[in-house]
Write a protein that holds these residues in place. Structure first.
Motif, PDB file in Angstrom:
ATOM      1  N   GLU A  49       0.857  -1.177   0.000  1.00 58.51           N
ATOM      2  CA  GLU A  49       0.000   0.000   0.000  1.00 58.51           C
ATOM      3  C   GLU A  49       0.897   1.231   0.000  1.00 58.51           C
ATOM      4  N   ARG A  50       0.723   2.088  -0.992  1.00 55.81           N
ATOM      5  CA  ARG A  50       1.555   3.278  -1.183  1.00 55.81           C
ATOM      6  C   ARG A  50       2.953   2.872  -1.681  1.00 55.81           C
ATOM      7  N   ASP A  51       3.928   3.768  -1.487  1.00 54.30           N
ATOM      8  CA  ASP A  51       5.255   3.633  -2.095  1.00 54.30           C
ATOM      9  C   ASP A  51       5.991   2.370  -1.648  1.00 54.30           C
ATOM     10  N   VAL A  52       6.681   1.742  -2.621  1.00 55.76           N
ATOM     11  CA  VAL A  52       7.652   0.689  -2.319  1.00 55.76           C
ATOM     12  C   VAL A  52       9.028   1.329  -2.445  1.00 55.76           C
ATOM     13  N   TYR A  53       9.762   1.398  -1.342  1.00 57.86           N
ATOM     14  CA  TYR A  53      11.027   2.138  -1.319  1.00 57.86           C
ATOM     15  C   TYR A  53      12.252   1.284  -1.644  1.00 57.86           C
ATOM     16  N   SER A  54      12.169  -0.021  -1.412  1.00 50.98           N
ATOM     17  CA  SER A  54      13.381  -0.836  -1.522  1.00 50.98           C
ATOM     18  C   SER A  54      13.055  -2.238  -2.010  1.00 50.98           C
ATOM     19  N   VAL A  55      13.977  -2.811  -2.786  1.00 48.76           N
ATOM     20  CA  VAL A  55      13.839  -4.175  -3.272  1.00 48.76           C
ATOM     21  C   VAL A  55      15.229  -4.801  -3.366  1.00 48.76           C
ATOM     22  N   SER A  56      15.327  -6.097  -3.052  1.00 49.49           N
ATOM     23  CA  SER A  56      16.620  -6.780  -3.083  1.00 49.49           C
ATOM     24  C   SER A  56      16.430  -8.252  -3.421  1.00 49.49           C
ATOM     25  N   PHE A  57      17.323  -8.786  -4.252  1.00 55.46           N
ATOM     26  CA  PHE A  57      17.296 -10.200  -4.615  1.00 55.46           C
ATOM     27  C   PHE A  57      17.996 -11.058  -3.554  1.00 55.46           C
ATOM     28  N   HIS A  58      17.465 -12.263  -3.343  1.00 60.18           N
ATOM     29  CA  HIS A  58      18.146 -13.271  -2.546  1.00 60.18           C
ATOM     30  C   HIS A  58      19.439 -13.660  -3.261  1.00 60.18           C
ATOM     31  N   PRO A  59      20.521 -13.996  -2.520  1.00 58.52           N
ATOM     32  CA  PRO A  59      21.784 -14.380  -3.169  1.00 58.52           C
ATOM     33  C   PRO A  59      21.639 -15.481  -4.221  1.00 58.52           C
ATOM     34  N   GLN A  60      20.677 -16.389  -4.031  1.00 54.59           N
ATOM     35  CA  GLN A  60      20.473 -17.454  -5.010  1.00 54.59           C
ATOM     36  C   GLN A  60      19.528 -17.043  -6.133  1.00 54.59           C
ATOM     37  N   GLY A  61      18.946 -15.866  -6.035  1.00 59.19           N
ATOM     38  CA  GLY A  61      18.088 -15.345  -7.088  1.00 59.19           C
ATOM     39  C   GLY A  61      16.684 -15.918  -7.115  1.00 59.19           C
ATOM     40  N   THR A  62      16.329 -16.739  -6.149  1.00 60.84           N
ATOM     41  CA  THR A  62      15.023 -17.411  -6.158  1.00 60.84           C
ATOM     42  C   THR A  62      13.908 -16.550  -5.577  1.00 60.84           C
ATOM     43  N   HIS A  63      14.267 -15.621  -4.723  1.00 63.64           N
ATOM     44  CA  HIS A  63      13.284 -14.777  -4.062  1.00 63.64           C
ATOM     45  C   HIS A  63      13.768 -13.322  -4.058  1.00 63.64           C
ATOM     46  N   LEU A  64      12.842 -12.432  -3.781  1.00 61.54           N
ATOM     47  CA  LEU A  64      13.234 -11.055  -3.521  1.00 61.54           C
ATOM     48  C   LEU A  64      12.414 -10.510  -2.361  1.00 61.54           C
ATOM     49  N   VAL A  65      12.973  -9.486  -1.713  1.00 61.80           N
ATOM     50  CA  VAL A  65      12.343  -8.903  -0.539  1.00 61.80           C
ATOM     51  C   VAL A  65      12.106  -7.417  -0.805  1.00 61.80           C
ATOM     52  N   THR A  66      10.986  -6.909  -0.297  1.00 59.07           N
ATOM     53  CA  THR A  66      10.602  -5.519  -0.550  1.00 59.07           C
ATOM     54  C   THR A  66      10.172  -4.849   0.758  1.00 59.07           C
ATOM     55  N   SER A  93       7.701   3.735   8.196  1.00 56.97           N
ATOM     56  CA  SER A  93       8.029   3.262   6.846  1.00 56.97           C
ATOM     57  C   SER A  93       9.389   2.578   6.805  1.00 56.97           C
ATOM     58  N   ILE A  94       9.500   1.578   5.946  1.00 48.86           N
ATOM     59  CA  ILE A  94      10.765   0.856   5.749  1.00 48.86           C
ATOM     60  C   ILE A  94      11.477   1.469   4.552  1.00 48.86           C
ATOM     61  N   SER A  95      12.629   2.046   4.814  1.00 44.18           N
ATOM     62  CA  SER A  95      13.351   2.760   3.760  1.00 44.18           C
ATOM     63  C   SER A  95      14.321   1.877   2.998  1.00 44.18           C
ATOM     64  N   THR A  96      14.756   0.776   3.602  1.00 47.09           N
ATOM     65  CA  THR A  96      15.754  -0.064   2.950  1.00 47.09           C
ATOM     66  C   THR A  96      15.675  -1.488   3.489  1.00 47.09           C
ATOM     67  N   VAL A  97      15.848  -2.470   2.614  1.00 42.73           N
ATOM     68  CA  VAL A  97      15.789  -3.876   3.031  1.00 42.73           C
ATOM     69  C   VAL A  97      16.692  -4.705   2.125  1.00 42.73           C
ATOM     70  N   ILE A  98      17.456  -5.629   2.722  1.00 45.75           N
ATOM     71  CA  ILE A  98      18.394  -6.467   1.980  1.00 45.75           C
ATOM     72  C   ILE A  98      18.421  -7.865   2.596  1.00 45.75           C
ATOM     73  N   PHE A  99      19.069  -8.807   1.887  1.00 47.98           N
ATOM     74  CA  PHE A  99      19.425 -10.104   2.449  1.00 47.98           C
ATOM     75  C   PHE A  99      20.875 -10.056   2.920  1.00 47.98           C
ATOM     76  N   ASN A 100      21.216 -10.860   3.919  1.00 48.87           N
ATOM     77  CA  ASN A 100      22.625 -11.032   4.240  1.00 48.87           C
ATOM     78  C   ASN A 100      23.244 -11.977   3.208  1.00 48.87           C
ATOM     79  N   PRO A 101      24.585 -12.046   3.109  1.00 48.61           N
ATOM     80  CA  PRO A 101      25.224 -12.863   2.061  1.00 48.61           C
ATOM     81  C   PRO A 101      24.885 -14.344   2.141  1.00 48.61           C
ATOM     82  N   HIS A 102      24.557 -14.844   3.321  1.00 45.55           N
ATOM     83  CA  HIS A 102      24.229 -16.266   3.470  1.00 45.55           C
ATOM     84  C   HIS A 102      22.789 -16.563   3.071  1.00 45.55           C
ATOM     85  N   GLY A 103      21.981 -15.534   2.949  1.00 42.06           N
ATOM     86  CA  GLY A 103      20.603 -15.711   2.506  1.00 42.06           C
ATOM     87  C   GLY A 103      19.646 -16.216   3.561  1.00 42.06           C
ATOM     88  N   ASN A 104      20.076 -16.264   4.809  1.00 41.82           N
ATOM     89  CA  ASN A 104      19.197 -16.767   5.867  1.00 41.82           C
ATOM     90  C   ASN A 104      18.556 -15.654   6.688  1.00 41.82           C
TER      91      ASN A 104
END
Length: 262
Positions: A49-66, A93-104
């Motif tokens: 709902e409303r703006d999506v500020y951040s998006v990131s791929f999982h290290p394996q490329g199977t999923h993404l987080v927003t 609001s969530i301004s930034t989101v990422i996966f860690n390098p291990h993907g867990n």
């Protein structure tokens, strides 16, 4: 098939075949980046709902987080485009989101001034950092996952020891108080920190001492982000002045300079 409002964030998967864009039109779009003249949309992910500020791929490329304005972190399956899981707990609001390098783990920064770590399987928040005095504008983890770099509207970038859960270095001198999403990142060999600034400069710090090494001038507006390309051995920055600039290291010039090198 394009976005209907401003694009806040753009990222690519590790293979470089897909791009994901986060927009104020409440959607995330996946794009095929394999060399076509007009990049086609693969899928459109909805749910925010409303703006999506951040998006990131999982290290394996199977999923993404927003993450975005609605305070909810969402995990999507890249292949199906389906929502897999939601993470809730931030108070703004969530301004930034990422996966860690291990993907867990998922790591998020929010306008509630906190950084949270989320277990990918359970969806639970397992750790919270709250030392910043302003809105968190970016988070980044080093290649080993042992250190976390955060930016905030308290005019301070911080380096954290993830295992101990405490800040171990501060990087100051730049300006980050009012504009949305001034971001920082790791530089060459993860020995430097690079960042944008509201005063129009690109800042470089020594990660060990926290001292400013260079202040690169050349932009005519707010510098929102600066990123180091390992493969190209150059630094790129983007600004409110409608430009992207690239910078390279010249060994014949002294390190401590304020002038532009581009």
């Amino acid at each position: 098939e394009g976005h209907l409002s401003r694009v806040w964030n753009l990222t690519a998967n590790a293979a470089g075949t897909l791009l994901a864009s986060a927009s104020a039109d409440e959607t995330v779009k996946l794009w095929d980046a394999r060399g076509t003249e007009r990049t086609p949309t693969v899928s459109t992910l909805k749910g925010h709902e409303r703006d999506v500020y951040s998006v990131s791929f999982h290290p394996q490329g199977t999923h993404l987080v927003t993450g975005g304005y609605d305070k909810v972190i969402r995990l999507y399956d890249v292949r199906t485009g389906q929502l897999v899981k939601s993470f809730t707990g931030h108070d703004a609001s969530i301004s930034t989101v990422i996966f860690n390098p291990h993907g867990n783990l998922v790591v998020s920064g929010s306008k509630d001034c906190s950084i949270r770590f989320w277990d990918l399987v359970s969806g639970l928040c397992i750790k919270t950092y709250s030392s910043h005095l302003g809105e968190v504008t970016s988070v980044e983890v080093n290649s080993s996952g042992s250190q976390l770099l955060t930016s905030s509207k308290d005019n301070c970038n911080r380096l954290w020891d993830v295992r101990q859960g405490r800040p171990i270095q501060r990087f100051q001198g730049h300006q980050n108080t009012s504009k949305n999403f001034i971001r920082s990142g790791f530089g060459p060999g993860e020995a430097l920190i690079v960042s944008g600034s509201e005063d129009g400069f690109v800042f470089l710090w020594d990660i060990a001492t926290g001292h400013v090494l260079q202040r690169l001038g050349g932009h005519d507006g707010v510098v929102y982000d600066a990123r180091w390309s390992l493969k190209q051995s150059l630094l790129a920055s983007c600004s409110d002045d409608f430009t992207i600039k690239t910078w390279w290291y010249d060994q014949s010039l002294p390190v401590f300079r304020d002038e532009a090198l581009s």
